[in-house]
Design an enzyme around this catalytic site. Structure first.
Site, PDB file in Angstrom:
ATOM      1  N   LYS A  28     -10.360  13.645  -8.700  1.00 24.36           N
ATOM      2  CA  LYS A  28     -10.257  13.974  -7.270  1.00 24.36           C
ATOM      3  C   LYS A  28      -9.490  15.285  -7.107  1.00 24.36           C
ATOM      4  CE  LYS A  28      -9.901   9.180  -5.606  1.00 24.36           C
ATOM      5  NZ  LYS A  28     -10.995   9.129  -4.632  1.00 24.36           N
ATOM      6  N   ARG A  88     -16.502  -0.207  -6.873  1.00 24.22           N
ATOM      7  CA  ARG A  88     -17.678  -1.102  -6.884  1.00 24.22           C
ATOM      8  C   ARG A  88     -17.876  -1.744  -8.254  1.00 24.22           C
ATOM      9  NH1 ARG A  88     -21.304   3.807  -4.864  1.00 24.22           N
ATOM     10  NH2 ARG A  88     -19.271   4.180  -3.902  1.00 24.22           N
ATOM     11  N   GLU A 120     -15.502   3.898  -8.659  1.00 21.31           N
ATOM     12  CA  GLU A 120     -15.069   2.847  -9.589  1.00 21.31           C
ATOM     13  C   GLU A 120     -14.828   1.509  -8.901  1.00 21.31           C
ATOM     14  OE1 GLU A 120     -11.503   3.300  -7.504  1.00 21.31           O
ATOM     15  OE2 GLU A 120     -12.945   4.818  -8.110  1.00 21.31           O
ATOM     16  N   ASP A 132      -5.158   2.650  -2.912  1.00 15.85           N
ATOM     17  CA  ASP A 132      -6.552   2.293  -3.190  1.00 15.85           C
ATOM     18  C   ASP A 132      -6.686   0.813  -3.556  1.00 15.85           C
ATOM     19  OD1 ASP A 132      -9.209   3.166  -3.122  1.00 15.85           O
ATOM     20  OD2 ASP A 132      -9.287   3.405  -5.296  1.00 15.85           O
ATOM     21  N   ARG A 153      -2.425   5.834  -4.063  1.00 17.79           N
ATOM     22  CA  ARG A 153      -1.598   4.657  -4.393  1.00 17.79           C
ATOM     23  C   ARG A 153      -2.031   3.470  -3.533  1.00 17.79           C
ATOM     24  NH1 ARG A 153       1.235   7.937  -0.959  1.00 17.79           N
ATOM     25  NH2 ARG A 153       2.325   6.985   0.818  1.00 17.79           N
ATOM     26  N   MET A 171       0.821  -1.216   0.000  1.00 19.47           N
ATOM     27  CA  MET A 171       0.000   0.000   0.000  1.00 19.47           C
ATOM     28  C   MET A 171       0.857   1.268   0.000  1.00 19.47           C
ATOM     29  SD  MET A 171      -2.888  -1.269   2.720  1.00 19.47           S
ATOM     30  CE  MET A 171      -3.894   0.221   2.770  1.00 19.47           C
ATOM     31  N   LYS A 186     -10.463  -5.262  -3.719  1.00 19.09           N
ATOM     32  CA  LYS A 186     -10.388  -4.185  -4.717  1.00 19.09           C
ATOM     33  C   LYS A 186      -8.920  -3.806  -4.936  1.00 19.09           C
ATOM     34  CE  LYS A 186     -11.182   0.821  -5.010  1.00 19.09           C
ATOM     35  NZ  LYS A 186     -11.726   2.007  -4.328  1.00 19.09           N
TER      36      LYS A 186
END
Length: 486
Positions: free
Chosen positions: A259, A333, A331, A270, A268, A169, A247
């Protein structure tokens, strides 16, 4: 260096109570530790430390950490085991103090719970400094004494799992692209003979008719990857698996619904859902958990190119449902919709997905707990009980029909990708959207947006990406494997 624990005495503030490890060390140095402690100031409060030098030739530096009350157990108000949390926090602080002295080895007092002590040490020392020329010295924590080596090793494995998620992450998005993410996880699993890793290319994704996932990926020059992991730890490889779905947006600009630039670099992370579920499987394999787990991670970037989704576009998911993309920044979802449809191919015991899905989740719970939306009280109970042990908490959120209506009332398609009252109950409408792609009777959606990073809320994690709730997912899988054994 040596880290030792002491308890505060509830009845007599001035009397300190040593752990058995600290007591043994005090006898070794003829009572000098107790003497120095009483001379050095008031009794040590929880989480506070004192450092002493020259007490013993093997340990030039000794840090004594305050563990709080000795019999602190499960705190019903806090929904965690306070004793374990106190140990994690105190040991982390003690280890960092010794790291600052550039001492390469630390022996850690198990403090009555070697697993919690190991987690505190390994999580507390972790820092991402891969790309800096000047790195902090590497410190290796070891168990002081030999009494609880198995529990210590288990704690090290749990913490290394969370640190793997933190590493993925924290790394910049140009270092962890979809293909590099998949290859890194594949490399971590290479040594296990009972694990198969499939790195599915864009052509495979297209044949699976994952139109929602592909619609997000097409905005970026980086090709998408669908990562599929099979860990066959069960006695019978045909036993119904636990399916984890994560995800994997390796960078999220928001797409055309761009954004704000401030803080966008944090996107980064996400792919935190993919990072935590894949790390949990790496950990399950290391622990040889006796159950089958399948991991699914749709990986791509969300970028604003000439090919990107436009607000108002309609795309078709794997199960045939059409989706109006009213906000290209919702996005995650879309990826999960297709991955959840695919997850139903495996006759799963349970499907658990994790995603940094909504800013609304952060607004609702902050970083205190992961929000859990589930159609199964059995599944909720297992997740909740696991989180009490790990201290990485979960909190149940509603999956009411009330929210479903807000995503199915859509002018052009079967569903809209945002609720019609925009900001109201944003985490709940996102969960309701995902529910439209689930027919399994045991499914849970973990929205981890609020626990994505740490400032100073979790004392045993440094500032940066948190890798939460990896340990809770591992503990949950471990409990599920015991269930199937019994």
């Amino acid at each position: 260096g040596l880290v030792l624990g002491i308890y505060s005495n509830e009845k007599d503030e001035s009397a300190t109570q040593f752990t058995s490890g600290a007591d043994a060390f005090d006898r070794l140095v003829s009572g000098k530790l107790r003497e120095l402690l009483s001379l050095s100031g008031p009794p040590l409060k929880k989480g506070k430390t004192r450092m002493f030098h020259g007490l013993h030739q093997d340990f030039p530096s000794v840090v004594v950490v305050g563990l709080g009350k000795k019999n602190a157990g499960i705190n019903d108000q806090e929904n965690w085991n306070e004793g374990k949390e106190n140990i994690r926090a105190a040991v982390a602080v003690g280890c960092r103090q010794i790291q600052d002295l550039e001492i390469p080895y630390i022996e850690v007092d198990p403090c009555g719970d070697a697993q919690a002590a190991a987690e505190g040490a390994v999580l507390g020392l972790h820092e991402y400094n891969e790309l800096k020329q000047k790195k902090k010295p590497v410190v290796t924590p070891q168990l002081h004494g030999s009494a609880e080596s198995e529990a210590w090793q288990k704690g090290v494995t749990y913490a290394e799992g969370q640190n793997l998620a933190r590493y993925l992450m924290e790394a910049p998005a140009n270092y962890i692209t979809p293909i590099k993410f998949a290859e890194y996880i594949e490399q971590k699993l290479r040594s296990f003979s009972n694990v198969k890793v499939h790195i599915r290319p864009e052509s495979w994704i297209a044949t699976q008719e994952m139109g929602a996932f592909l619609s997000v990926a097409k905005g970026s020059a980086e090709p998408p990857i669908f990562l599929e992991i099979h860990y066959l730890g069960g006695a019978n490889t045909n036993d119904s698996p636990l399916v984890f779905v994560g995800k994997g947006v390796t960078f999220d600009s928001g797409g055309i619904s761009l954004k704000p630039s401030s803080g966008m670099d944090a996107m980064r992370a996400d792919m935190g859902g993919a990072a935590t579920v894949c790390s949990a499987i790496v950990t399950a394999a290391a622990l040889k958990l006796p159950l089958n787990i399948i991991g699914l991670a749709p990986l791509c970037e969300n970028m604003p190119s000439g090919k990107a989704n436009k607000p108002g576009d309609v795309v078709k998911a794997k199960n045939g449902k059409t989706i109006q993309v009213d906000n290209t920044d919702a996005e995650g979802r879309l990826l999960l919709a297709d991955a959840l449809c695919y997850a139903h191919n495996f006759n799963a015991r349970a499907i658990v997905n994790a995603a940094t899905l909504t800013g609304a989740m952060d607004v609702a719970l902050g970083s205190a707990a992961t929000g859990v939306f589930t159609n199964s009280s059995w599944l909720w109970t297992h997740l909740y009980e696991a989180s009490i042990v790990t201290g990485d908490r979960v909190w149940r959120m509603p999956l009411f029909e009330h929210y479903t209506k807000q995503v199915t009332d859509c002018p052009l398609a079967d569903l809209s990708n945002i609720g019609k009252y925009s900001r109201a109950g944003g985490a709940c409408t996102a969960a309701a959207f995902l529910k439209e792609f689930v027919t399994a009777s045991h499914w849970a959606h973990l929205d981890i947006a609020g626990v994505m990073s740490n400032k100073d809320e979790v004392p045993y994690l440094r500032k940066g990406m948190a890798g939460r709730p990896t340990r809770t997912l591992v503990e949950f899988a471990a409990r599920l494997s015991q269930d199937s054994h019994n």
